[in-house]
Write a protein that holds these residues in place. Structure first.
Motif, PDB file in Angstrom:
ATOM      1  N   ASN A  44       3.019   6.025  -2.953  1.00 41.23           N
ATOM      2  CA  ASN A  44       4.132   6.786  -3.519  1.00 41.23           C
ATOM      3  C   ASN A  44       3.979   6.970  -5.029  1.00 41.23           C
ATOM      4  O   ASN A  44       4.285   8.027  -5.581  1.00 41.23           O
ATOM      5  N   GLU A  62       0.816  -1.203   0.000  1.00 40.86           N
ATOM      6  CA  GLU A  62       0.000   0.000   0.000  1.00 40.86           C
ATOM      7  C   GLU A  62       0.861   1.270   0.000  1.00 40.86           C
ATOM      8  O   GLU A  62       0.541   2.263  -0.651  1.00 40.86           O
ATOM      9  N   GLN A  63       1.971   1.241   0.732  1.00 41.43           N
ATOM     10  CA  GLN A  63       2.875   2.392   0.763  1.00 41.43           C
ATOM     11  C   GLN A  63       3.494   2.626  -0.609  1.00 41.43           C
ATOM     12  O   GLN A  63       3.629   3.764  -1.074  1.00 41.43           O
TER      13      GLN A  63
END
Length: 473
Positions: free
Chosen positions: A235, A230-231
């Protein structure tokens, strides 16, 4: 005996008046009536800008001045040259400057023709009758010539003042041309910088898309967790969010450039930032060259020259004016009616000496002297402003070169760090995803900074060229 004394007194008075006129003529130089303009000696002509030692890419002590180079030798990009040519042909400000030049040329021509006599045709005719008698016709068809002898310089000073105004108009046009060329070049380089940033951002977005897919595959293989996936996706979206902003900036920059071109908004044909080159040798020149090249400095000096001759004209207003009027024509009336008519010629000379003008001439002189002092102050300030701009532009160009070189080394170092971090992340358990993310984002920021530094380097060269009075054909 009394008659003889009166005659003697009359002759003495006449010769006394003539002597006064001759004495006034000999004192012309002291009253500045026929003096010519000379540049003031107390002007700051040395030390106008700082950093007179050799700098990176700039040889300040060289007498070859960067501002003397024709703009086509400075801006070698064919697309940029085409845009500059369009701007110089169509720009409204430059057209208005050319109109000012035409007006000044007309004024100068009129001032030169003031040395010649004026000719007028004054035809007159009358029909008169006394007590119901037969009507009498009279006519007079003369050509009148009037000429003012420029003994005390009024016409000469008016001509010199008109010449200074014309030179000032030419200098103003060159100032406008320099600004147009600099503005077109800066906007063009801005477009190239935005294109490069957009391309780099899109390439980075594609890499992050592949990175997200790889992270999903690693999550399925239990090599990372869902939070990391998810990160990574967040980004990628953060990078993608900057793309519309860049596209908007590109569109607005194109529109701004079209305004200078005097065209409706459209896409600008252009090359790349990497394809841009600068002259191999860039030198600032010496203050004397700066004094002769800057069109705004020229304009300020021509304004001073105009004020100088206006002061001369104010001095000449205190002296007599000699006018000679001649008339020749065909008439049937010269105290009696004569038919057919005869030719009548007359010649009249007049000398007009102002005695009391209610203080107007004195006030006019004081105002002219004050305007001359103001013009000299403005000329001095123009020199100082030019020195400040050149000093700032020199150091900005030096700093931009140094900063771009350092940033290029930083990008290389971050590329190597990114590659090693990615390799360690794949094959080692000691490297975390945060380290990989940090390496990728640091490299992206450094690349964008390098693009901006290269753009700043080009922009500082343009500003230096403009500060040195460049922009000649």
């Amino acid at each position: 005996m009394t008659k003889l004394n009166i005659k003697q007194l009359y002759n003495r008075r006449v010769w006394g008046n003539i002597s006064l006129v001759v004495l006034a003529a000999f004192s012309l130089s002291s009253c500045h009536i026929y003096s010519s303009y000379e540049r003031p000696e107390n002007l700051p002509t040395t030390g106008l800008y700082r950093d007179t030692t050799n700098q990176v890419g700039v040889l300040v002590s060289d007498t070859v001045n960067f501002g003397n180079m024709p703009w086509r030798q400075v801006f070698t990009d064919s697309n940029l040259q085409s845009l500059i040519e369009k701007a110089l042909a169509n720009n409204t400000d430059l057209k208005n400057a050319e109109e000012n030049i035409e007006q000044a040329q007309a004024s100068l021509k009129a001032a030169k023709l003031a040395y010649l006599p004026s000719l007028q045709l004054n035809a007159q005719g009358t029909l008169s009758s006394f007590d119901g008698g037969k009507a009498v016709k009279t006519y007079n068809v003369p050509v009148v010539a009037s000429w003012q002898a420029d003994i005390f310089g009024s016409i000469r000073n008016a001509k010199e003042q008109a010449k200074a105004v014309l030179l000032q108009s030419n200098a103003y046009k060159q100032t406008v041309q320099t600004q147009i060329i600099a503005n077109v070049a800066n906007l063009y380089y801005t477009l190239l910088m935005l294109d490069e940033q957009l391309r780099t951002t899109r390439e980075t977005s594609e890499l992050w898309t592949k990175n997200v897919e790889a992270m999903k595959a690693m999550q399925k293989a239990a090599m990372t967790n869902m939070a990391a996936v998810e990160q990574s996706e967040a980004n990628r979206l953060q990078i993608n969010a900057t793309i519309p902003q860049m596209e908007q900036s590109i569109r607005e920059t194109e529109n701004s450039l079209c305004v200078i071109l005097h065209e409706a908004p459209h896409t600008i044909t252009r090359s790349t930032l990497a394809a841009q080159t600068l002259p191999a040798s860039m030198s600032a020149g010496v203050p004397v060259a700066l004094l002769s090249n800057r069109p705004d400095v020229k304009a300020a000096e021509y304004a001073l020259r105009s004020a100088f001759y206006n002061t001369n004209a104010a001095y000449s207003s205190f002296y007599p004016k000699l006018n000679i009027t001649g008339q020749a024509g065909w008439t049937n009336s010269n105290g009696m009616i004569v038919n057919p008519g005869k030719i009548l010629t007359t010649l009249v000379g007049s000398l007009t000496q102002p005695l009391f003008e209610q203080g107007k001439l004195t006030a006019q002189l004081k105002i002219a002297q004050s305007n001359q002092r103001v013009a000299e102050n403005n000329f001095t300030q123009a020199l100082l402003n030019a020195g400040q701009e050149v000093s700032n532009a020199l150091y900005a160009y030096k700093s931009a070169n140094e900063q771009a070189a350092i940033c290029a080394q930083q990008v290389k170092a971050l590329e190597a760090a990114r590659d090693k971090t990615n390799e360690l992340f794949k094959y080692s358990q000691t490297t975390t995803y945060l380290e990989k993310l940090t390496a990728e984002m640091s490299l992206l920021n450094a690349k964008l900074t390098l693009i901006n530094d290269n753009y700043t380097r080009l922009q500082s060269a343009v500003n230096l060229y403009a500060a040195l009075g460049g922009g000649r054909n």
